[in-house]
Each structure stands twice: as C-alpha cells, then as structure tokens.
Design a protein around this motif. Structure first.
Motif: not given
Length: 269
Positions: A143-145
C-alpha cells in the motif's frame, strides 16, 4: 587530468545505475558491487575512444557479467531465488538515500537478458524466467501509505509481544506467506496461512520486543537486535490493511553487512 582519470569520472557517474541493474539481476548487493567492479576493469582495459555510447556499453557489460555469475551459480549448484531471500535494502525511517532509491527502482528490462544470452533458446528462457522471479520477488508493491503500513506492522508486533493469537490473525491476510532465511546452508522456510503464521509469531515475542522500525525495500519493516547487534531484518508487504507477505532474513553475516545505521538508536515516527 589524464585519459584514465576522465574515464573513471565518467564511469563513476554511471555507477549507481549500473549497481541497480546488477542488483535487479542478482538479488545480492555484494555480487552487484562485484559485477560493477568487473565492468570497470573491462572498461579500463578497453579503447574507450571506440565506444560510441559508453552508458549502453557499460549496461551491456554489467548484464553479461551478471549472466556469467548466474551460470556459475548453476554450475556450483548454489541456491537460487526459491532457496534464499534476495538482499533487502535497509535504511532508517527518515528515508532512503538516493543510491538506495536507484537500486529499488525498476532499472533493467528482462528483454535485455534474452538479447544478451547466446546459448540455446531453452537456456535463454530459463535465465529470463529466473530473472523475472527475481525482479518480482525483490520489488513488492505495498500500500502506498507508509504511515498506514507502519500502523499495521506495529499492530502485528504488539500482538506478538502480548502473545495475542486473535490479534495476530486479525492483521494477517488469510493467504499470508512468511519466508524465513537463516543462511548457513539451510533451505528457505516457507509458512502459509494466517493461523500458521500467527502461531509462529507467538514464539518470537522476544524478537518483537527488540524491534527497531526501519524501511526495508522502501516499505515499513523492522530490524531486531540481540545484545545491541542486528539479529534479523523483517520486510512486510501490506495490502488493504493486512499483511500479505513477511520476509525474515536472519543470516547473521548478511544481516551484519546490510544494516548500516545504528540499530539500537530509537527512530522517531
């Protein structure tokens, strides 16, 4: 400045990119450095005036050196991707330095392997397949976060410290895969499924208590310590709020070589 000095300067400008190419093919930072050094030795013995595109020439040489190293592994019956974890890129959570970013980036096309391989089509396909698995295996897509990744990883570690089986299962994907590489000639251990991984996690609460946050392959991970020394590197892949992959590198020699920042320094988040 003489001709060799000028050539060395031009080579140094390409070193980070060449190291990234070699790492993507080999999955080993040490071997990648060896391949780049071999490329310099070949360049220093060549007539650079006859090289029209130095960057392209160096990429070709590094790729060929890496192919030779892959073939040598096969001849010596050494472990491949299925039997060992690639070297992770480890850094403090403040960020990955520019050289690490270059190594982590997708930096070599698989078509290059096939173009340079001069043996049989079957051999070319085999090497390309190995390289494809290497690229896929060393470049997980979390996930990019990053903050959300860290929340999930911290929840996993807290549950392991507390011995909370249900909390562990809650942060694990049902099909989670854990791979553990302890080195010393032992085969790669693979555990699949949330229940099995959670049961295993209950046994390393001590490791979880000594875990320092880190970026591993650009994602939320941890370095565990024993007696103030790096003991293992854990890389997590988090997707949709759950952990889908855990790679544990606990080969003492490799861990000591890869962890370059002070592992006992607490890192603010």
């Amino acid at each position: 400045m003489n001709d060799l000095d000028c050539l060395a300067e031009r080579f140094e400008a390409d070193r980070v990119r060449l190291r990234a190419v070699a790492y993507r093919m080999l999955g080993s930072l040490t071997e990648a450095d060896d391949a780049v050094q071999e490329a310099w030795l070949r360049l220093s013995r060549s007539d650079a005036r006859r090289i029209g595109n130095l960057g392209g020439w160096l990429t070709t040489v590094v790729a060929r050196v890496c192919l030779d190293m892959l073939r040598s592994r096969t001849a010596r019956r050494e472990e491949f991707l299925a039997e060992s974890l690639p070297d992770p890129i480890v850094s403090a959570e403040e960020g990955v330095d520019p050289e690490q970013e270059a190594v982590l980036a997708d930096s070599v096309g698989l078509a290059l392997l096939v173009v340079l391989e001069t043996r049989t089509p079957a051999a070319a396909r085999q090497l390309a397949s190995r390289a494809r698995r290497r690229v896929q295996g060393t470049a997980p897509a979390p996930d990019p976060d990053l903050a959300r990744q860290r929340e999930v990883v911290d929840a996993f570690l807290a549950a392991a410290r507390d011995g909370d089986f249900d909390a562990l299962v809650a942060v694990l994907d049902p099909d989670v895969v854990l791979r553990s590489d302890t080195g010393k000639g032992r085969p790669l251990a693979v555990v699949r499924g949330a229940a099995a991984v959670a049961r295993g996690a209950l046994t390393f609460g001590r490791v979880a208590r000594a875990a320092t946050p880190a970026l591993v392959n650009g994602a939320a991970g941890v370095v565990s310590t024993v007696g103030g020394r790096p003991y293992s590197v854990l890389a997590f892949t988090v997707a949709d709020g759950r952990i889908v992959e855990i790679d544990v590198l606990a080969d003492p020699g490799r861990v000591a070589r890869l962890v370059l920042w002070p592992p006992d320094a607490r890192i603010s988040r």
